[in-house]
Design a protein around this motif. Structure first.
Motif, PDB file in Angstrom:
ATOM      1  N   UNK A 272       0.829  -1.209   0.000  1.00 35.41           N
ATOM      2  CA  UNK A 272       0.000   0.000   0.000  1.00 35.41           C
ATOM      3  C   UNK A 272       0.866   1.262   0.000  1.00 35.41           C
ATOM      4  N   UNK A 273       0.332   2.354  -0.499  1.00 37.78           N
ATOM      5  CA  UNK A 273       1.037   3.634  -0.414  1.00 37.78           C
ATOM      6  C   UNK A 273       0.926   4.202   0.998  1.00 37.78           C
ATOM      7  N   UNK A 274      -0.310   4.246   1.514  1.00 36.75           N
ATOM      8  CA  UNK A 274      -0.512   4.883   2.822  1.00 36.75           C
ATOM      9  C   UNK A 274      -1.708   4.265   3.525  1.00 36.75           C
ATOM     10  N   UNK A 275      -1.582   4.081   4.827  1.00 36.00           N
ATOM     11  CA  UNK A 275      -2.719   3.639   5.629  1.00 36.00           C
ATOM     12  C   UNK A 275      -3.134   4.811   6.507  1.00 36.00           C
ATOM     13  N   UNK A 276      -4.362   5.255   6.270  1.00 40.76           N
ATOM     14  CA  UNK A 276      -4.891   6.466   6.893  1.00 40.76           C
ATOM     15  C   UNK A 276      -5.940   6.033   7.924  1.00 40.76           C
TER      16      UNK A 276
ATOM     17  N   UNK B 229       3.204  -1.178   4.027  1.00 45.33           N
ATOM     18  CA  UNK B 229       2.802   0.153   3.568  1.00 45.33           C
ATOM     19  C   UNK B 229       3.979   1.116   3.636  1.00 45.33           C
ATOM     20  N   UNK B 230       4.100   1.958   2.631  1.00 44.34           N
ATOM     21  CA  UNK B 230       5.175   2.951   2.637  1.00 44.34           C
ATOM     22  C   UNK B 230       4.970   3.933   3.788  1.00 44.34           C
ATOM     23  N   UNK B 231       3.697   4.370   3.950  1.00 45.31           N
ATOM     24  CA  UNK B 231       3.408   5.398   4.947  1.00 45.31           C
ATOM     25  C   UNK B 231       2.257   4.987   5.843  1.00 45.31           C
ATOM     26  N   UNK B 232       2.295   5.485   7.074  1.00 44.05           N
ATOM     27  CA  UNK B 232       1.183   5.263   7.996  1.00 44.05           C
ATOM     28  C   UNK B 232       0.939   6.537   8.778  1.00 44.05           C
ATOM     29  N   UNK B 233      -0.347   6.892   8.914  1.00 45.34           N
ATOM     30  CA  UNK B 233      -0.738   8.027   9.755  1.00 45.34           C
ATOM     31  C   UNK B 233      -1.494   7.469  10.954  1.00 45.34           C
TER      32      UNK B 233
ATOM     33  N   UNK C 128      -2.333   8.541  13.827  1.00 44.33           N
ATOM     34  CA  UNK C 128      -3.339   9.414  14.478  1.00 44.33           C
ATOM     35  C   UNK C 128      -4.713   9.329  13.841  1.00 44.33           C
ATOM     36  N   UNK C 129      -4.754   8.938  12.560  1.00 47.31           N
ATOM     37  CA  UNK C 129      -5.996   8.973  11.807  1.00 47.31           C
ATOM     38  C   UNK C 129      -6.767   7.658  11.820  1.00 47.31           C
ATOM     39  N   UNK C 130      -6.200   6.638  12.434  1.00 52.58           N
ATOM     40  CA  UNK C 130      -6.793   5.307  12.357  1.00 52.58           C
ATOM     41  C   UNK C 130      -8.168   5.260  12.993  1.00 52.58           C
ATOM     42  N   UNK C 131      -9.156   4.703  12.278  1.00 53.98           N
ATOM     43  CA  UNK C 131     -10.482   4.497  12.865  1.00 53.98           C
ATOM     44  C   UNK C 131     -10.780   3.007  13.037  1.00 53.98           C
ATOM     45  N   UNK C 132     -10.049   2.153  12.308  1.00 50.15           N
ATOM     46  CA  UNK C 132     -10.177   0.707  12.514  1.00 50.15           C
ATOM     47  C   UNK C 132      -8.800   0.122  12.776  1.00 50.15           C
ATOM     48  N   UNK C 133      -8.808  -0.981  13.528  1.00 45.72           N
ATOM     49  CA  UNK C 133      -7.552  -1.593  13.935  1.00 45.72           C
ATOM     50  C   UNK C 133      -7.049  -2.524  12.831  1.00 45.72           C
ATOM     51  N   UNK C 134      -5.887  -2.213  12.280  1.00 50.06           N
ATOM     52  CA  UNK C 134      -5.303  -3.100  11.257  1.00 50.06           C
ATOM     53  C   UNK C 134      -3.855  -3.427  11.619  1.00 50.06           C
ATOM     54  N   UNK C 135      -3.470  -4.654  11.253  1.00 50.00           N
ATOM     55  CA  UNK C 135      -2.124  -5.140  11.548  1.00 50.00           C
ATOM     56  C   UNK C 135      -1.204  -4.794  10.385  1.00 50.00           C
ATOM     57  N   UNK C 136      -0.191  -3.967  10.629  1.00 53.34           N
ATOM     58  CA  UNK C 136       0.738  -3.621   9.555  1.00 53.34           C
ATOM     59  C   UNK C 136       2.085  -4.262   9.845  1.00 53.34           C
ATOM     60  N   UNK C 137       2.460  -5.242   9.034  1.00 50.53           N
ATOM     61  CA  UNK C 137       3.697  -5.982   9.265  1.00 50.53           C
ATOM     62  C   UNK C 137       4.929  -5.114   8.963  1.00 50.53           C
ATOM     63  N   UNK C 138       4.866  -4.347   7.863  1.00 46.69           N
ATOM     64  CA  UNK C 138       5.992  -3.507   7.463  1.00 46.69           C
ATOM     65  C   UNK C 138       5.516  -2.083   7.195  1.00 46.69           C
ATOM     66  N   UNK C 139       6.161  -1.120   7.852  1.00 54.18           N
ATOM     67  CA  UNK C 139       5.816   0.293   7.655  1.00 54.18           C
ATOM     68  C   UNK C 139       7.088   1.053   7.284  1.00 54.18           C
TER      69      UNK C 139
ATOM     70  N   UNK D  93       7.451   4.593   6.738  1.00 57.94           N
ATOM     71  CA  UNK D  93       7.552   5.792   7.570  1.00 57.94           C
ATOM     72  C   UNK D  93       6.219   6.074   8.250  1.00 57.94           C
ATOM     73  N   UNK D  94       6.288   6.388   9.544  1.00 56.61           N
ATOM     74  CA  UNK D  94       5.103   6.911  10.230  1.00 56.61           C
ATOM     75  C   UNK D  94       5.128   8.418  10.036  1.00 56.61           C
ATOM     76  N   UNK D  95       4.022   8.996   9.598  1.00 55.55           N
ATOM     77  CA  UNK D  95       4.009  10.442   9.374  1.00 55.55           C
ATOM     78  C   UNK D  95       2.885  11.102  10.171  1.00 55.55           C
ATOM     79  N   UNK D  96       3.038  12.392  10.470  1.00 52.22           N
ATOM     80  CA  UNK D  96       1.983  13.100  11.194  1.00 52.22           C
ATOM     81  C   UNK D  96       0.740  13.300  10.321  1.00 52.22           C
TER      82      UNK D  96
END
Ligand code: IMP
Ligand code: MG
Length: 183
Positions: free
Chosen positions: A98-102, A126-130, A132-143, A145-148
């Protein structure tokens, strides 16, 4: 385009370094497995191309095209598969790219859909993860960058289908500020 956005949030160099690390990690984790690397288009196209070449083990290349957002920055809350995989994934080790998980809704929907096809394993990179914006719980094996919580474009990510070809990651609000400065 570079002049509009100014300084990158993530530079091309940072991207290269991190993707090399992810590639090595994934190659080691999936050695001897039956890896199918599934790119989620359109957003993941740039990341996918670089990541796939950094994973130096045999793999199958697959894509799935989804629409998850309306035309702007807000989530429509709905995810639609516009174009599906070309091969069955039963018994395979599937890694979603994925590009980003919002909010997490897109990934959650894809996991639900693809797990019905009985892959041996199903994980997410996923390349990017935000976070703070998560509304559902998902398991991300590889991230990558975490971004604001800022709306970012470039390196595959769009705003109204533009800026995907920017070679680095930039914040859109930076561009807005600059447009106002020069107006
Ligand atoms: P989610 O379903 O809310 O996790 O959103 C995932 C999708 O929303 C991504 O695949 C992107 O297409 C889009 N998206 C979320 N945040 C951004 C952003 O900051 N820039 C560009 N696209 C984004
Ligand atoms: Mg998008």
């Amino acid at each position: 385009m570079e002049r509009i956005f100014g300084r990158p949030i993530v530079t091309q160099e940072q991207m290269r370094t991190r993707i090399r690390e992810l590639g090595r990690q994934i190659a080691s984790d999936y050695a001897g497995k039956d890896l199918v690397l599934v790119g989620v288009l359109k957003g993941a196209y740039a990341f996918y191309a670089d990541l796939a070449r950094a994973i130096r083990i045999p793999m199958q290349v697959e894509f799935i095209v989804v629409t998850s957002y309306g035309p702007g920055k807000k989530s429509s809350g709905k995810v639609k598969v516009v174009s599906d995989l070309t091969e069955p994934i039963a018994g395979k080790d599937v890694l979603l790219v994925e590009d980003i998980v919002d909010s997490g809704l897109t990934v959650q929907h894809l996991i639900k859909t693809l797990s019905k096809r009985k892959p041996r394993s199903l994980k997410v990179c996923t390349l990017l993860s935000k976070p703070e914006r998560r509304t559902v719980d998902v398991d991300l094996e590889y991230v990558g960058f975490k971004i604001p919580n800022r709306f970012v474009v470039g390196y595959g990510l769009d705003y109204r289908q533009q800026y995907r070809n920017l070679p680095y990651l930039a914040a859109l609000d930076q561009a807005d500020e600059r447009e106002q400065e020069s107006a």
